[in-house]
Scaffold this motif. Structure first.
Motif, mmCIF file in Angstrom:
data_model
loop_
_atom_site.group_PDB
_atom_site.id
_atom_site.type_symbol
_atom_site.label_atom_id
_atom_site.label_comp_id
_atom_site.label_asym_id
_atom_site.label_seq_id
_atom_site.Cartn_x
_atom_site.Cartn_y
_atom_site.Cartn_z
ATOM 1 N N ARG A 149 41.163 32.875 33.224
ATOM 2 C CA ARG A 149 40.418 34.087 33.584
ATOM 3 C C ARG A 149 40.109 34.126 35.084
ATOM 4 N N ARG A 150 39.650 32.995 35.634
ATOM 5 C CA ARG A 150 39.290 32.980 37.051
ATOM 6 C C ARG A 150 40.500 33.267 37.932
ATOM 7 N N GLU A 151 41.653 32.694 37.591
ATOM 8 C CA GLU A 151 42.863 32.932 38.381
ATOM 9 C C GLU A 151 43.263 34.402 38.343
ATOM 10 N N ARG A 152 43.200 35.008 37.155
ATOM 11 C CA ARG A 152 43.530 36.429 37.032
ATOM 12 C C ARG A 152 42.524 37.288 37.809
ATOM 13 N N ASP A 153 41.251 36.901 37.778
ATOM 14 C CA ASP A 153 40.218 37.636 38.512
ATOM 15 C C ASP A 153 40.435 37.547 40.024
ATOM 16 N N ILE A 154 40.855 36.385 40.502
ATOM 17 C CA ILE A 154 41.138 36.218 41.935
ATOM 18 C C ILE A 154 42.276 37.142 42.349
ATOM 19 N N LEU A 155 43.345 37.172 41.578
ATOM 20 C CA LEU A 155 44.470 38.046 41.910
ATOM 21 C C LEU A 155 44.066 39.518 41.845
ATOM 22 N N ALA A 156 43.240 39.864 40.877
ATOM 23 C CA ALA A 156 42.774 41.251 40.763
ATOM 24 C C ALA A 156 41.941 41.640 41.984
#
Length: 82
Positions: free
Chosen positions: A13-20
């Protein structure tokens, strides 16, 4: 990692949030840093450490190739300027 915390690409989740967050545009100085603190609960220094590692992760490239490739180009240009 809990069930439902990772998508098929294997990113958390954190990785996807960073990219978003990186896909968004930030008009004024300090706005991005404030978003990093408020939305992700990270210090900006830690955020950029995680982002830099994420740019070398093939899972991130598979998840969001446009953003990852754009950020890789920026990183390489900055390295070349040093």
């Amino acid at each position: 990692m809990e069930q439902g915390d990772a998508e098929e690409d294997g990113l958390g989740r954190r990785e996807r949030d960073i990219l978003a967050l990186e896909r968004r545009g930030f008009a004024a100085p300090g706005v991005k840093e404030r978003a990093i603190r408020e939305e992700l609960g990270l210090a900006p220094v830690r955020y950029f450490q995680l982002l830099n590692a994420l740019l070398d992760d093939p899972r991130a490239l598979a998840h969001d190739p446009v953003t990852v490739n754009r950020l890789r180009r920026i990183r390489e240009r900055r390295r070349a300027e040093r």
